[in-house]
Design a protein around this motif. Structure first.
Motif, PDB file in Angstrom:
ATOM      1  N   ALA A   1      41.701  42.864  17.984  1.00 27.30           N
ATOM      2  CA  ALA A   1      42.483  42.782  19.219  1.00 27.30           C
ATOM      3  C   ALA A   1      42.698  41.335  19.643  1.00 27.30           C
ATOM      4  O   ALA A   1      43.723  41.006  20.255  1.00 27.30           O
ATOM      5  N   VAL A   2      41.740  40.475  19.331  1.00 26.54           N
ATOM      6  CA  VAL A   2      41.890  39.045  19.651  1.00 26.54           C
ATOM      7  C   VAL A   2      43.062  38.460  18.874  1.00 26.54           C
ATOM      8  O   VAL A   2      43.950  37.810  19.432  1.00 26.54           O
ATOM      9  N   ALA A   3      43.064  38.686  17.576  1.00 22.65           N
ATOM     10  CA  ALA A   3      44.136  38.167  16.721  1.00 22.65           C
ATOM     11  C   ALA A   3      45.490  38.750  17.133  1.00 22.65           C
ATOM     12  O   ALA A   3      46.507  38.052  17.145  1.00 22.65           O
ATOM     13  N   ALA A   4      45.516  40.042  17.489  1.00 23.75           N
ATOM     14  CA  ALA A   4      46.765  40.681  17.888  1.00 23.75           C
ATOM     15  C   ALA A   4      47.323  40.045  19.158  1.00 23.75           C
ATOM     16  O   ALA A   4      48.542  39.841  19.278  1.00 23.75           O
ATOM     17  N   PHE A   5      46.444  39.700  20.088  1.00 23.46           N
ATOM     18  CA  PHE A   5      46.895  39.069  21.329  1.00 23.46           C
ATOM     19  C   PHE A   5      47.479  37.682  21.053  1.00 23.46           C
ATOM     20  O   PHE A   5      48.531  37.321  21.585  1.00 23.46           O
ATOM     21  N   VAL A   6      46.791  36.923  20.224  1.00 27.39           N
ATOM     22  CA  VAL A   6      47.282  35.582  19.882  1.00 27.39           C
ATOM     23  C   VAL A   6      48.630  35.669  19.183  1.00 27.39           C
ATOM     24  O   VAL A   6      49.561  34.917  19.489  1.00 27.39           O
TER      25      VAL A   6
ATOM     26  N   ARG B   1      50.839  37.929  19.535  1.00 25.54           N
ATOM     27  CA  ARG B   1      51.865  38.267  20.537  1.00 25.54           C
ATOM     28  C   ARG B   1      52.402  36.991  21.183  1.00 25.54           C
ATOM     29  O   ARG B   1      53.610  36.805  21.330  1.00 25.54           O
ATOM     30  N   GLY B   2      51.498  36.130  21.606  1.00 26.73           N
ATOM     31  CA  GLY B   2      51.923  34.877  22.229  1.00 26.73           C
ATOM     32  C   GLY B   2      52.734  34.016  21.286  1.00 26.73           C
ATOM     33  O   GLY B   2      53.728  33.392  21.685  1.00 26.73           O
ATOM     34  N   GLN B   3      52.334  33.972  20.028  1.00 22.15           N
ATOM     35  CA  GLN B   3      53.078  33.198  19.037  1.00 22.15           C
ATOM     36  C   GLN B   3      54.480  33.753  18.835  1.00 22.15           C
ATOM     37  O   GLN B   3      55.444  32.993  18.676  1.00 22.15           O
ATOM     38  N   ARG B   4      54.611  35.083  18.845  1.00 19.80           N
ATOM     39  CA  ARG B   4      55.938  35.693  18.683  1.00 19.80           C
ATOM     40  C   ARG B   4      56.860  35.331  19.843  1.00 19.80           C
ATOM     41  O   ARG B   4      58.051  35.080  19.648  1.00 19.80           O
ATOM     42  N   VAL B   5      56.314  35.328  21.056  1.00 16.59           N
ATOM     43  CA  VAL B   5      57.126  34.964  22.210  1.00 16.59           C
ATOM     44  C   VAL B   5      57.602  33.522  22.092  1.00 16.59           C
ATOM     45  O   VAL B   5      58.773  33.207  22.329  1.00 16.59           O
TER      46      VAL B   5
END
Length: 237
Positions: free
Chosen positions: A69-74, A76-80
């Motif tokens: 979940a940590v990697a998934a959150f990061v 997400r921010g990178q995609r934005v």
């Protein structure tokens, strides 16, 4: 959490969580990415509600994450950030009040960063053992140079608008950053898109120059009458 509005050729995307200085959760990041990708106007104006631009990631949400979940959150921010950087529209960050951590990273991904005199910017992650991971470690030295990037990130200090301007962290200081977005939007949309594509191209010089020739020729065909009109002005434009 995300509000959008259109005025002419400017699409305003507002981070709407003022009680948390517009800090972003996973849902907020997803909504922001959708808003950017769905924009059809020639300019995106990104701003925050209330007295802050964006405090970055919601730390309460981050602290609850574990494992993948940590990697998934990061990611997400990178995609934005990539969506802002690669959008066909010109992206303008209007920084009023505090920009911290991921908020600075989102601004770095924009094409133009305009601060109000009250703006402050900082990457405080290092003070509690983290760092900006939405592409900030790559973009920050590209924007301000390695020396200032290292000092800014390693110190965790907060800088005011004038210091940010001297560093190159922001492009301009204006009491109403939206006027800069409107100023850009007044130009032909196709020329704006070509300029963004050319200026952000990181390929070899020979390839860039070849594409520059093709793009210039294409624009001239489309805007020949506009060019001729400039020649007719008393001062030649």
């Amino acid at each position: 959490m995300i509000e959008t509005a259109t005025d002419g050729r400017v699409r305003t995307i507002r981070l709407e969580r003022p009680e948390a200085r517009n800090a972003l959760t996973s849902d907020g990041l997803d909504a922001l990415e959708r808003a950017v990708r769905e924009t059809e106007e020639s300019v995106i104006y990104l701003r925050g509600a209330g007295r802050a631009f964006c405090a970055g990631a919601d730390l309460a949400a981050v602290a609850s994450l574990e494992g993948e979940a940590v990697a998934a959150f990061v990611r997400r921010g990178q995609r934005v950030a990539r969506a802002l950087e690669s959008a066909p529209a010109i992206t303008v960050a209007g920084i009023d009040g505090a920009a911290r951590g991921g908020g600075v990273e989102l601004a770095l991904a924009c094409d133009v960063r305009v601060a109000t005199p009250e703006a402050t910017l900082g990457e405080p992650g290092v003070t509690f053992g983290l760092f900006g991971a939405w592409g900030g470690t790559a973009r920050l030295p590209q924007v301000v140079g390695l020396g200032d990037a290292l000092e800014f990130a390693l110190s965790g200090r907060v800088v005011d608008a004038e210091t940010a301007l001297r560093m190159g962290l922001v492009s301009r200081i204006d009491a109403d950053p939206r006027t800069v977005a409107a100023e850009i939007a007044a130009h032909p949309a196709d020329a704006l898109g070509v300029l963004k594509e050319r200026l952000r191209d990181e390929r070899d010089r020979e390839t860039q120059e070849r594409l520059e020739v093709d793009a210039f020729a294409s624009l001239l065909e489309r805007h020949r009458e506009d060019v001729e009109a400039v020649l007719e002005l008393p001062d030649g434009g």
